[in-house]
Design a protein around this motif. Sequence first.
Motif, short mmCIF file in Angstrom:
data_model
loop_
_atom_site.label_atom_id
_atom_site.label_comp_id
_atom_site.label_asym_id
_atom_site.label_seq_id
_atom_site.Cartn_x
_atom_site.Cartn_y
_atom_site.Cartn_z
N ILE A 116 0.79 -1.21 0.04
CA ILE A 116 -0.08 -0.15 0.21
C ILE A 116 0.93 1.09 -0.08
CG2 ILE A 116 -1.99 1.30 1.11
CD1 ILE A 116 -2.87 -1.46 0.28
N ALA A 117 1.12 1.69 -1.26
CA ALA A 117 2.08 3.06 -1.27
C ALA A 117 1.27 4.26 -0.92
CB ALA A 117 2.52 3.13 -2.67
N GLY A 118 -0.14 4.34 -0.79
CA GLY A 118 -0.81 5.45 -0.35
C GLY A 118 -1.08 6.38 -1.61
N PRO A 119 -1.98 7.40 -1.43
CA PRO A 119 -2.20 7.82 0.04
C PRO A 119 -3.41 6.79 0.74
CG PRO A 119 -3.11 9.24 -1.63
CD PRO A 119 -2.28 8.42 -2.22
N GLY A 120 -3.62 6.81 1.85
CA GLY A 120 -4.67 6.15 2.35
C GLY A 120 -4.41 4.76 3.05
N GLY A 121 -5.33 3.76 2.94
CA GLY A 121 -4.96 2.39 3.65
C GLY A 121 -6.01 1.99 4.40
N GLU B 114 -7.13 0.03 8.62
CA GLU B 114 -6.67 -0.37 9.68
C GLU B 114 -5.66 -1.70 9.67
OE1 GLU B 114 -8.37 -2.23 13.97
OE2 GLU B 114 -9.78 -1.26 12.38
N PHE B 115 -6.28 -2.64 8.49
CA PHE B 115 -5.65 -3.99 8.52
C PHE B 115 -4.51 -3.51 7.08
CE2 PHE B 115 -9.86 -4.73 9.78
CZ PHE B 115 -9.76 -5.28 11.12
N LYS B 116 -4.50 -2.75 6.64
CA LYS B 116 -3.54 -2.60 5.73
C LYS B 116 -3.29 -1.19 5.54
CE LYS B 116 -4.86 -6.74 2.84
NZ LYS B 116 -5.39 -7.27 1.62
N PRO B 117 -2.15 -0.76 6.40
CA PRO B 117 -2.02 0.81 6.59
C PRO B 117 -1.25 1.08 5.40
CG PRO B 117 -0.73 -0.60 8.08
CD PRO B 117 -1.80 -1.44 7.44
N GLU B 118 -1.24 2.48 5.02
CA GLU B 118 -0.38 3.22 4.35
C GLU B 118 1.16 2.62 4.62
OE1 GLU B 118 1.15 7.53 2.89
OE2 GLU B 118 -0.94 7.10 3.50
N GLY B 119 2.21 2.39 3.64
CA GLY B 119 3.44 2.30 3.88
C GLY B 119 3.74 0.74 4.06
N ARG B 120 2.68 -0.11 4.38
CA ARG B 120 2.92 -1.56 4.59
C ARG B 120 3.36 -2.27 3.12
NH1 ARG B 120 -1.00 -4.90 7.67
NH2 ARG B 120 0.17 -3.91 9.45
N VAL B 121 4.49 -2.78 2.89
CA VAL B 121 5.08 -3.51 1.83
C VAL B 121 5.43 -4.94 2.07
CG1 VAL B 121 6.60 -3.57 0.05
CG2 VAL B 121 5.68 -1.35 0.78
N ARG B 122 4.87 -5.88 1.55
CA ARG B 122 5.36 -7.41 1.56
C ARG B 122 6.51 -7.65 0.41
NH1 ARG B 122 2.18 -8.75 6.25
NH2 ARG B 122 0.11 -8.05 5.57
N PHE B 123 7.33 -8.37 0.79
CA PHE B 123 8.59 -8.56 -0.12
C PHE B 123 8.56 -10.06 -0.19
CE2 PHE B 123 9.63 -4.41 1.51
CZ PHE B 123 10.27 -3.77 0.39
N GLY B 124 8.93 -10.48 -1.50
CA GLY B 124 9.35 -12.00 -1.77
C GLY B 124 10.70 -12.17 -2.34
#
Length: 155
Positions: free
Chosen positions: A98-103, A105-115
């Motif tokens: 979630i790059a934003g803006p926004g997001g 409660e469960f997926k907030p702005e700035g949360r990034v998953r890496f593989g």
Amino acid sequence: MTASEVLELARKQGKMIATAESCTGGMIAAALTAIPGSSDVVDRGFVTYSNGAKMDMLGVRAATLEAHGAVSEAVAAEMAKGALDRSDAQIAVSVTGIAGPGGSEFKPEGRVRFGLANADGVQTETVEFGAIGRDAVRAATVAHALHLLGKSCLS
């Protein structure tokens, strides 16, 4: 780690790189291919912004998306594995977030998953960059992905 450093490490190891990107829209591949001579190390990049693209191009399972959502370590893992399987690369990195803006409660702005997928398997991690703005989240994601690729080239 810079893109140039990643390329040099991969070159020394004789490894090719693939990327699977959602929230960065190809910025990791762009950072790598901005370096002259990168074609001997960078095999390909997948920009899979939609869930359909993740499924069609990388083989992400609909059940995984339904159970975990697009911004999940499970999806990041399948994206990285799919990029590795659908390329001539020995290392693949994936990002979804979630790059934003926004997001929410469960997926907030700035949360990034890496593989990260390589011959040793697939590893995932989550980084919380925070609500630092879309451009900053994307830039931080690219920097962290380059770090992960560099570490993989060293192992």
